[in-house]
Design a protein around this motif. Structure first.
Motif, PDB file in Angstrom:
ATOM      1  N   UNK A 114     104.083  77.795  91.922  1.00  0.00           N
ATOM      2  CA  UNK A 114     105.372  77.748  92.611  1.00  0.00           C
ATOM      3  C   UNK A 114     105.202  77.270  94.044  1.00  0.00           C
ATOM      4  N   UNK A 115     106.132  76.418  94.479  1.00  0.00           N
ATOM      5  CA  UNK A 115     106.208  76.024  95.873  1.00  0.00           C
ATOM      6  C   UNK A 115     107.513  76.510  96.472  1.00  0.00           C
ATOM      7  N   UNK A 116     107.464  77.023  97.697  1.00  0.00           N
ATOM      8  CA  UNK A 116     108.656  77.509  98.389  1.00  0.00           C
ATOM      9  C   UNK A 116     108.871  76.666  99.646  1.00  0.00           C
ATOM     10  N   UNK A 117     110.063  76.099  99.754  1.00  0.00           N
ATOM     11  CA  UNK A 117     110.466  75.371 100.961  1.00  0.00           C
ATOM     12  C   UNK A 117     111.580  76.154 101.640  1.00  0.00           C
ATOM     13  N   UNK A 118     111.364  76.537 102.890  1.00  0.00           N
ATOM     14  CA  UNK A 118     112.364  77.307 103.628  1.00  0.00           C
ATOM     15  C   UNK A 118     112.807  76.565 104.877  1.00  0.00           C
ATOM     16  N   UNK A 119     113.906  77.058 105.469  1.00  0.00           N
ATOM     17  CA  UNK A 119     114.484  76.462 106.673  1.00  0.00           C
ATOM     18  C   UNK A 119     114.858  74.989 106.439  1.00  0.00           C
ATOM     19  N   UNK A 120     115.424  74.706 105.292  1.00  0.00           N
ATOM     20  CA  UNK A 120     115.880  73.343 104.985  1.00  0.00           C
ATOM     21  C   UNK A 120     117.404  73.319 105.007  1.00  0.00           C
ATOM     22  N   UNK A 121     117.977  72.131 105.235  1.00  0.00           N
ATOM     23  CA  UNK A 121     119.433  72.022 105.277  1.00  0.00           C
ATOM     24  C   UNK A 121     119.982  71.579 103.915  1.00  0.00           C
ATOM     25  N   UNK A 122     121.293  71.448 103.840  1.00  0.00           N
ATOM     26  CA  UNK A 122     121.933  71.119 102.573  1.00  0.00           C
ATOM     27  C   UNK A 122     121.447  69.786 102.009  1.00  0.00           C
ATOM     28  N   UNK A 123     121.337  68.793 102.882  1.00  0.00           N
ATOM     29  CA  UNK A 123     120.958  67.462 102.406  1.00  0.00           C
ATOM     30  C   UNK A 123     119.543  67.457 101.832  1.00  0.00           C
ATOM     31  N   UNK A 124     118.647  68.276 102.391  1.00  0.00           N
ATOM     32  CA  UNK A 124     117.281  68.350 101.861  1.00  0.00           C
ATOM     33  C   UNK A 124     117.260  68.990 100.482  1.00  0.00           C
ATOM     34  N   UNK A 125     118.109  70.010 100.270  1.00  0.00           N
ATOM     35  CA  UNK A 125     118.213  70.617  98.945  1.00  0.00           C
ATOM     36  C   UNK A 125     118.726  69.593  97.941  1.00  0.00           C
ATOM     37  N   UNK A 126     119.780  68.901  98.307  1.00  0.00           N
ATOM     38  CA  UNK A 126     120.374  67.902  97.405  1.00  0.00           C
ATOM     39  C   UNK A 126     119.407  66.756  97.132  1.00  0.00           C
ATOM     40  N   UNK A 127     118.666  66.337  98.160  1.00  0.00           N
ATOM     41  CA  UNK A 127     117.706  65.243  97.974  1.00  0.00           C
ATOM     42  C   UNK A 127     116.614  65.629  96.986  1.00  0.00           C
ATOM     43  N   UNK A 128     116.126  66.868  97.075  1.00  0.00           N
ATOM     44  CA  UNK A 128     115.107  67.329  96.141  1.00  0.00           C
ATOM     45  C   UNK A 128     115.665  67.375  94.725  1.00  0.00           C
ATOM     46  N   UNK A 129     116.867  67.908  94.585  1.00  0.00           N
ATOM     47  CA  UNK A 129     117.510  67.990  93.271  1.00  0.00           C
ATOM     48  C   UNK A 129     117.742  66.596  92.696  1.00  0.00           C
ATOM     49  N   UNK A 130     118.226  65.679  93.503  1.00  0.00           N
ATOM     50  CA  UNK A 130     118.467  64.315  93.032  1.00  0.00           C
ATOM     51  C   UNK A 130     117.172  63.620  92.640  1.00  0.00           C
ATOM     52  N   UNK A 131     116.106  63.885  93.380  1.00  0.00           N
ATOM     53  CA  UNK A 131     114.809  63.302  93.051  1.00  0.00           C
ATOM     54  C   UNK A 131     114.336  63.772  91.675  1.00  0.00           C
ATOM     55  N   UNK A 132     114.487  65.068  91.408  1.00  0.00           N
ATOM     56  CA  UNK A 132     114.102  65.613  90.103  1.00  0.00           C
ATOM     57  C   UNK A 132     114.946  64.990  88.986  1.00  0.00           C
ATOM     58  N   UNK A 133     116.218  64.769  89.260  1.00  0.00           N
ATOM     59  CA  UNK A 133     117.080  64.117  88.276  1.00  0.00           C
ATOM     60  C   UNK A 133     116.634  62.684  87.997  1.00  0.00           C
ATOM     61  N   UNK A 134     116.282  61.978  89.048  1.00  0.00           N
ATOM     62  CA  UNK A 134     115.835  60.587  88.895  1.00  0.00           C
ATOM     63  C   UNK A 134     114.553  60.504  88.084  1.00  0.00           C
ATOM     64  N   UNK A 135     113.651  61.443  88.319  1.00  0.00           N
ATOM     65  CA  UNK A 135     112.360  61.399  87.650  1.00  0.00           C
ATOM     66  C   UNK A 135     112.420  61.921  86.212  1.00  0.00           C
ATOM     67  N   UNK A 136     113.219  62.974  85.985  1.00  0.00           N
ATOM     68  CA  UNK A 136     113.142  63.696  84.711  1.00  0.00           C
ATOM     69  C   UNK A 136     114.447  63.760  83.928  1.00  0.00           C
ATOM     70  N   UNK A 137     115.520  63.175  84.469  1.00  0.00           N
ATOM     71  CA  UNK A 137     116.785  63.179  83.752  1.00  0.00           C
ATOM     72  C   UNK A 137     117.631  64.405  84.057  1.00  0.00           C
ATOM     73  N   UNK A 138     118.725  64.536  83.315  1.00  0.00           N
ATOM     74  CA  UNK A 138     119.663  65.627  83.542  1.00  0.00           C
ATOM     75  C   UNK A 138     119.049  66.954  83.105  1.00  0.00           C
TER      76      UNK A 138
END
Length: 229
Positions: A114-138
């Motif tokens: 497990x990796x934990x990223x803290x003190x991030x803003x909304x756009x960083x959360x969305x960017x990570x989620x979108x990256x996972x979608x791009x790589x692995x699908x819905x």
């Protein structure tokens, strides 16, 4: 002939260095291509064992930052007890994690990391989620069993299972990625200070799926791994 041998030697050295796994805190661990054959002793060598605290390893962060990874009584969990915003212990693509946690089997095989990223803003959360979608699908959408109806996202691949969840850093855990998306559709001009979030990224060895999803009790960051049933 000598030139070819020299080139071969350079290539071998390059590949061995590229695939070398450094102890936690002594290099940035690449979670995107994490190899479940990695030995626990590679990540937590004996030389990092704390001299002051029982069953703990000293994790070196940015400059003089230090934290402890504590081993559970049964030896199955390696949980990092604290970390700093400028630490960089692991990464996925260009996303940085300040903490790393493990669950291991009785024979020291890594079940989940497990990796934990803290003190991030909304756009960083969305960017990570979108990256996972791009790589692995819905992803499959689940409800996290810990917190206030947090959305837990899952991607099932042939060699690993990935889970991702985000929380608001105000101890309420009330705002997750789903609510971030909905809020961005509204005109919010209140001028309030931008909220900060944490997100939890899990990579599960499929061999241990039943064990991790059905049989285990969790602590630390792994509280966010399991879904409601």
């Amino acid at each position: 002939m000598k030139k070819n041998n020299l080139l071969l030697l350079v290539l071998i050295i390059f590949m061995s260095c590229k695939n070398e796994v450094k102890p936690i805190g002594e290099g940035i661990l690449d979670l995107e291509d994490f190899d479940f054959d990695t030995k626990v002793s590679q990540l937590y060598p004996e030389r990092l064992r704390s001299k002051d605290y029982t069953d703990s390893y000293v994790i070196k962060g940015f400059k003089d930052n230090e934290s402890l990874a504590q081993v559970s009584v049964d030896g199955s969990e390696y949980l990092q007890g604290g970390f700093y915003s400028n630490d960089s212990l692991a990464k996925f693509d260009n996303h940085i994690f300040q903490a790393v946690n493990l669950v291991v089997s009785a024979d020291d095989r890594i079940k989940i990391i497990n990796g934990v990223a803290s003190w991030v803003n909304e756009s960083e959360v969305k960017n990570m989620f979108n990256l996972l979608n791009e790589k692995y699908g819905k992803p499959k959408e689940l409800i996290c069993s810990w917190g206030n109806n947090l959305k837990l996202y899952e991607w099932t691949l042939s060699d690993k299972i990935i889970r991702f969840v985000s929380t608001l850093d105000d101890n309420s855990n009330a705002l997750n990625l789903d609510l971030i998306t909905n809020r961005n559709n509204k005109n919010d001009k209140s001028g309030e200070e931008e909220p900060l979030f944490s997100y939890y990224f899990f990579i599960l060895n499929p061999e241990f799926k039943k064990d991790m999803l059905e049989d285990r009790f969790f602590s630390g960051a792994f509280l966010y791994f399991k879904e409601e049933r």
